[in-house]
Design a protein around this motif. Structure first.
Motif, PDB file in Angstrom:
ATOM      1  N   HIS A   8       0.838  -1.204   0.000  1.00 51.96           N
ATOM      2  CA  HIS A   8       0.000   0.000   0.000  1.00 51.96           C
ATOM      3  C   HIS A   8       0.874   1.257   0.000  1.00 51.96           C
ATOM      4  CE1 HIS A   8      -4.030  -1.559   0.290  1.00 51.96           C
ATOM      5  NE2 HIS A   8      -3.821  -2.177   1.432  1.00 51.96           N
ATOM      6  N   VAL A  10       2.351   2.383   2.829  1.00 50.32           N
ATOM      7  CA  VAL A  10       2.172   3.022   4.140  1.00 50.32           C
ATOM      8  C   VAL A  10       3.426   2.854   4.980  1.00 50.32           C
ATOM      9  CG1 VAL A  10      -0.345   2.869   4.167  1.00 50.32           C
ATOM     10  CG2 VAL A  10       1.010   0.943   4.993  1.00 50.32           C
ATOM     11  N   HIS A  36      -7.695   2.093   6.700  1.00 51.21           N
ATOM     12  CA  HIS A  36      -6.788   3.222   6.486  1.00 51.21           C
ATOM     13  C   HIS A  36      -6.917   3.759   5.061  1.00 51.21           C
ATOM     14  CE1 HIS A  36      -3.741   1.311   3.889  1.00 51.21           C
ATOM     15  NE2 HIS A  36      -4.124   0.209   4.504  1.00 51.21           N
ATOM     16  N   ASP A  37      -6.520   4.996   4.918  1.00 53.52           N
ATOM     17  CA  ASP A  37      -6.397   5.663   3.624  1.00 53.52           C
ATOM     18  C   ASP A  37      -5.009   6.279   3.659  1.00 53.52           C
ATOM     19  OD1 ASP A  37      -6.596   7.046   1.274  1.00 53.52           O
ATOM     20  OD2 ASP A  37      -8.149   8.436   1.967  1.00 53.52           O
ATOM     21  N   GLY A  38      -4.052   5.594   3.024  1.00 49.23           N
ATOM     22  CA  GLY A  38      -2.663   6.000   3.183  1.00 49.23           C
ATOM     23  C   GLY A  38      -2.269   5.778   4.635  1.00 49.23           C
ATOM     24  N   ASP A  39      -1.515   6.700   5.201  1.00 50.87           N
ATOM     25  CA  ASP A  39      -1.089   6.573   6.597  1.00 50.87           C
ATOM     26  C   ASP A  39      -2.157   7.034   7.595  1.00 50.87           C
ATOM     27  OD1 ASP A  39       1.395   5.397   6.248  1.00 50.87           O
ATOM     28  OD2 ASP A  39       2.479   7.291   6.208  1.00 50.87           O
ATOM     29  N   ARG A  40      -3.309   7.472   7.098  1.00 52.73           N
ATOM     30  CA  ARG A  40      -4.388   7.969   7.967  1.00 52.73           C
ATOM     31  C   ARG A  40      -5.375   6.855   8.279  1.00 52.73           C
ATOM     32  NH1 ARG A  40      -9.594   9.891   7.563  1.00 52.73           N
ATOM     33  NH2 ARG A  40      -9.739   9.334   5.369  1.00 52.73           N
ATOM     34  N   ASN A  69      -9.909  -2.040   1.077  1.00 51.83           N
ATOM     35  CA  ASN A  69      -8.457  -2.082   0.890  1.00 51.83           C
ATOM     36  C   ASN A  69      -8.017  -3.437   0.338  1.00 51.83           C
ATOM     37  OD1 ASN A  69      -8.178   0.544   1.724  1.00 51.83           O
ATOM     38  ND2 ASN A  69      -7.571   0.036   3.791  1.00 51.83           N
TER      39      ASN A  69
END
Length: 141
Positions: A8, A10, A36-40, A69
């Motif tokens: 991903h 991340v 998660h969405d990226g590192d968030r 995901n």
């Protein structure tokens, strides 16, 4: 026998040292997916000062994002959730998971009777304090 991996991108992939997915031959192994969405983190659970979760109300949203995901990763291999043969769901609270899992899983798999072997396990902690659920998958193509 072919071998391919996907990530991903991340930060915790490098920190822990792993890939999100591995394909060997006709089998794709997907590491535990979280919300998660990226590192968030998406829909993080509220956490008390001692690190304990104070509300499990985001379980459904976290589970939904975990399936999204996984579907994104599978798509990179030309596969989809239709190719999943087994899933293992790890949750901090099985009652909270069971209350939302049916509708979320049926939506993710696009049918009222998902054709996948499924195991649900309770765990005292996941990778992030705000994380309520994680799902690992095995798919055959």
């Amino acid at each position: 026998m072919g071998f391919r991996t996907e990530r991903h991108g991340v930060s915790w992939e490098d920190v822990f040292g792993y890939v999100q997915a591995v394909q060997r031959g006709d089998t794709i192994y997907i590491s535990g997916q979280l919300s998660h969405d990226g590192d968030r983190l998406v829909a993080p659970a509220p956490v008390a000062d001692d690190g304990s979760v104070t509300d499990f109300g985001n379980m459904g949203e976290q589970l939904r994002r975990s399936y999204a995901n996984a579907a994104e990763l599978l798509g990179r291999f030309g596969a989809s959730l239709d190719h999943v043969v087994e899933e293992v769901i790890y949750a901090l609270d099985c009652d909270a998971l069971f209350a939302v899992a049916g509708p979320v899983r049926k939506e993710a798999y696009g049918r009222p009777d998902p054709q996948v072997a499924s195991t649900m396990l309770a765990t005292p902690r996941l990778a992030f304090p705000e994380q309520l659920v994680e799902v690992k998958f095995t798919a055959r193509v």
